[in-house]
Design an enzyme around this catalytic site. Structure first.
Site, PDB file in Angstrom:
ATOM      1  N   CYS A  54       0.790  -1.124  -0.038  1.00  0.00           N
ATOM      2  CA  CYS A  54      -0.515   0.087   0.171  1.00  0.00           C
ATOM      3  C   CYS A  54       0.997   1.053   0.048  1.00  0.00           C
ATOM      4  O   CYS A  54       0.605   2.778  -0.153  1.00  0.00           O
ATOM      5  CB  CYS A  54      -1.169  -0.283   1.149  1.00  0.00           C
ATOM      6  SG  CYS A  54      -2.087  -1.065   0.833  1.00  0.00           S
TER       7      CYS A  54
HETATM    8  N1  COA Z   1     -20.741  -9.330   7.384  1.00  0.00           N
HETATM    9  C1  COA Z   1     -21.264  -8.833   8.479  1.00  0.00           C
HETATM   10  N2  COA Z   1     -19.937  -9.186   9.440  1.00  0.00           N
HETATM   11  C2  COA Z   1     -18.652  -9.922   9.544  1.00  0.00           C
HETATM   12  C3  COA Z   1     -18.435  -9.603   7.798  1.00  0.00           C
HETATM   13  C4  COA Z   1     -18.854  -9.383   7.466  1.00  0.00           C
HETATM   14  N3  COA Z   1     -18.751  -9.407   6.081  1.00  0.00           N
HETATM   15  N4  COA Z   1     -17.208  -9.640   8.470  1.00  0.00           N
HETATM   16  C5  COA Z   1     -16.626  -9.387   9.978  1.00  0.00           C
HETATM   17  N5  COA Z   1     -17.718 -10.449  10.199  1.00  0.00           N
HETATM   18  C6  COA Z   1     -18.612 -10.541  11.630  1.00  0.00           C
HETATM   19  C7  COA Z   1     -16.983 -10.752  12.307  1.00  0.00           C
HETATM   20  O1  COA Z   1     -17.620 -11.968  12.838  1.00  0.00           O
HETATM   21  C8  COA Z   1     -17.177 -10.287  14.230  1.00  0.00           C
HETATM   22  O2  COA Z   1     -18.900 -10.875  14.704  1.00  0.00           O
HETATM   23  P1  COA Z   1     -18.499 -10.824  15.847  1.00  0.00           P
HETATM   24  O3  COA Z   1     -18.174  -9.860  17.117  1.00  0.00           O
HETATM   25  O4  COA Z   1     -19.686 -11.770  16.487  1.00  0.00           O
HETATM   26  O5  COA Z   1     -16.941 -12.362  16.680  1.00  0.00           O
HETATM   27  C9  COA Z   1     -17.173  -8.618  13.968  1.00  0.00           C
HETATM   28  O6  COA Z   1     -17.701  -8.698  13.065  1.00  0.00           O
HETATM   29  C10 COA Z   1     -16.845  -7.817  13.792  1.00  0.00           C
HETATM   30  O7  COA Z   1     -15.386  -8.185  13.210  1.00  0.00           O
HETATM   31  P2  COA Z   1     -14.064  -7.675  12.835  1.00  0.00           P
HETATM   32  O8  COA Z   1     -12.900  -8.507  11.874  1.00  0.00           O
HETATM   33  O9  COA Z   1     -13.192  -7.791  14.306  1.00  0.00           O
HETATM   34  O10 COA Z   1     -14.356  -6.102  11.977  1.00  0.00           O
HETATM   35  P3  COA Z   1     -13.261  -5.128  12.409  1.00  0.00           P
HETATM   36  O11 COA Z   1     -15.046  -4.479  13.175  1.00  0.00           O
HETATM   37  O12 COA Z   1     -11.981  -5.417  12.711  1.00  0.00           O
HETATM   38  O13 COA Z   1     -13.443  -4.900  10.898  1.00  0.00           O
HETATM   39  C11 COA Z   1     -12.179  -4.387   9.092  1.00  0.00           C
HETATM   40  C12 COA Z   1     -12.963  -5.039   9.781  1.00  0.00           C
HETATM   41  C13 COA Z   1     -11.188  -5.070   8.566  1.00  0.00           C
HETATM   42  C14 COA Z   1     -12.672  -3.801   8.344  1.00  0.00           C
HETATM   43  C15 COA Z   1     -11.184  -3.398   9.979  1.00  0.00           C
HETATM   44  O14 COA Z   1     -10.265  -4.311  10.997  1.00  0.00           O
HETATM   45  C16 COA Z   1      -9.965  -2.476   9.292  1.00  0.00           C
HETATM   46  O15 COA Z   1     -10.049  -1.566   8.128  1.00  0.00           O
HETATM   47  N6  COA Z   1      -8.311  -2.682   9.739  1.00  0.00           N
HETATM   48  C17 COA Z   1      -7.391  -2.123   8.680  1.00  0.00           C
HETATM   49  C18 COA Z   1      -6.919  -3.135   7.574  1.00  0.00           C
HETATM   50  C19 COA Z   1      -6.094  -2.346   6.676  1.00  0.00           C
HETATM   51  O16 COA Z   1      -6.277  -1.238   7.041  1.00  0.00           O
HETATM   52  N7  COA Z   1      -5.665  -2.976   6.218  1.00  0.00           N
HETATM   53  C20 COA Z   1      -4.869  -2.582   5.079  1.00  0.00           C
HETATM   54  C21 COA Z   1      -5.101  -3.549   3.947  1.00  0.00           C
HETATM   55  S1  COA Z   1      -3.661  -2.460   2.609  1.00  0.00           S
END
Ligand code: COA
Length: 380
Positions: free
Chosen positions: A163
């Site tokens: 990135c």
């Molecule tokens: N639809 C519905 N629910 C979902 C889901 C989806 N597509 N994906 C995950 N969930 C659920 C999970 O199962 C979890 O449920 P639980 O609480 O019952 O266990 C809950 O939502 C939270 O999941 P989590 O993965 O902890 O979500 P989050 O709030 O951390 O968001 C991201 C996920 C990836 C959007 C976030 O962590 C993020 O953007 N992180 C930084 C990523 C980044 O910058 N990466 C660089 C890439 S280049």
């Protein structure tokens, strides 16, 4: 250019270019396709799921995606197969050796726009750096193909810092200019991220989109009157397995797809969030201090576009208050995460309205971990 011809070049951004694929996938369309796949998988594996041998898949939700990431849609080059629950990946036709390759094609489009906006003839460009998260092939370099397509007499090479590829490319180009090795360098980021995304993974299937950006970095002496002075650049890397893709020429996925998931983008999103936000905020503030810039006086932040929550926190720490859309514009909502191109799209779409003397920051962060800052000031 040889080192002897100039030793004191001051690097500026002369112009940027953007290529946006016509096709776009809304969250509604994406989730409908994903959930059809889940239903099909669970039906096909009903017995094994009942016996506790296979885990049932859970449906995705539009509300979750928007709330967790801020993403509402993403552009892609190959919409239909991505949304087909039986395929769920882009299918871009393999091209012959005499045809322009996919990455080169969209990269050239972005470069042409940057050149046009700068009023620069491609013949006067010295180098092309293709800076992106994935390359279509190991060699010949994408950059050399783009160089050839544009008619540039000079040199080109590929670089990958995930990135942060574009900001690392900008510093590399700026260093060539500072050293007198070039006067005009194109940094092009064709990001076909739909190819590394696991569209079957509920945790990440909504994240990425396709795009190409170009940044023309030049010596101030030859730049158009309307340009951005580069006040300073800073790069940082810290090893982490929290964002990883194991695809490589030594470990291609087996034909039956076994082990394929780790040959695509995988992340521990929560950890990334927690570890990267403080690292980047600290880096921005200390680099601003080194350059004698008041971070709270920055007119605009063009941040990496991965997650709206991360950007809110970073902008708050840098500016000292909750940033509004004018101070920290978002393109994530319509483009998704476009890897290294994200902060450049934000800059491209949201910089014309700034006044001469305004100071801003282009900032990237992502896998590696890697982070890059480029402080710029609009020429008065
Ligand atoms: N639809 C519905 N629910 C979902 C889901 C989806 N597509 N994906 C995950 N969930 C659920 C999970 O199962 C979890 O449920 P639980 O609480 O019952 O266990 C809950 O939502 C939270 O999941 P989590 O993965 O902890 O979500 P989050 O709030 O951390 O968001 C991201 C996920 C990836 C959007 C976030 O962590 C993020 O953007 N992180 C930084 C990523 C980044 O910058 N990466 C660089 C890439 S280049």
């Amino acid at each position: 250019m040889t080192q002897e011809t100039s030793m004191t070049g001051r690097p500026v951004i002369s112009a940027t270019g953007l290529f946006t694929p016509e096709q776009s996938i809304s969250n509604d369309e994406l989730v409908a396709s994903f959930n059809a796949f889940v239903e099909r998988f669970n039906a096909q594996n009903a017995d094994a799921i009942a016996a506790g041998e296979v885990e049932a898949l859970h449906p995705s939700s539009v509300e979750f995606i928007e709330k967790a990431s801020g993403i509402k849609a993403r552009h892609v080059l190959s919409k239909e197969p991505i949304l087909d629950p039986a395929i769920m990946e882009p299918r871009l036709e393999e091209r012959g050796n005499d045809e322009l390759s996919q990455m080169a094609e969209i990269g050239v489009a972005a470069c042409r726009q940057a050149l046009e906006r700068a009023g620069r003839d491609a013949k006067d460009v010295d180098a092309v750096l293709c800076a992106a998260s994935n390359m279509e092939r190991p060699y010949p370099a994408m950059a050399i193909e783009i160089q050839q397509a544009l008619g540039i007499d000079g040199f080109g090479f590929d670089m990958n810092v995930a990135c942060s590829s574009a900001t690392f490319g900008i510093q590399t180009a700026a260093d060539y200019i500072r050293a007198g090795n070039a006067k005009s360098v194109l940094v092009v980021s064709p990001e076909i991220t739909s190819g590394h995304l696991n569209w079957r993974d509920r945790d990440s299937h909504f994240i990425f989109g396709d795009v190409a950006t170009a940044v023309l970095v030049e010596e101030e002496a030859i730049a158009p009157a309307e340009h951005w002075d580069i006040l300073g650049t800073k790069l940082k890397t810290v090893f982490s397995n929290n964002i990883r893709n194991n695809f490589g020429f030594l470990n291609r996925a087996s034909p039956d797809g076994v082990g394929k998931a780790d040959k695509l983008f995988v992340q521990e999103g929560r950890k990334v969030f927690k570890e990267v936000v403080p690292m980047v905020a600290e880096m921005i503030v200390s680099e601003a201090d080194r350059l004698g810039i008041d971070p709270q006086g920055l007119r605009r932040l063009w941040l990496h576009q991965a997650n709206a929550g991360m950007n809110r926190l970073i902008a708050h720490r840098v500016l000292g208050h909750e940033a509004d859309a004018d101070e920290s514009p978002t393109v994530l909502d319509t483009y998704g995460n476009t890897s290294s191109a994200g902060s450049i799209i934000a800059f491209h779409l949201h910089s014309d309205d700034l006044a001469g003397g305004d100071t801003g920051l282009i900032c990237s962060f992502g896998a590696g971990y890697s982070a890059g800052t480029v402080f710029v000031r609009k020429a008065a």
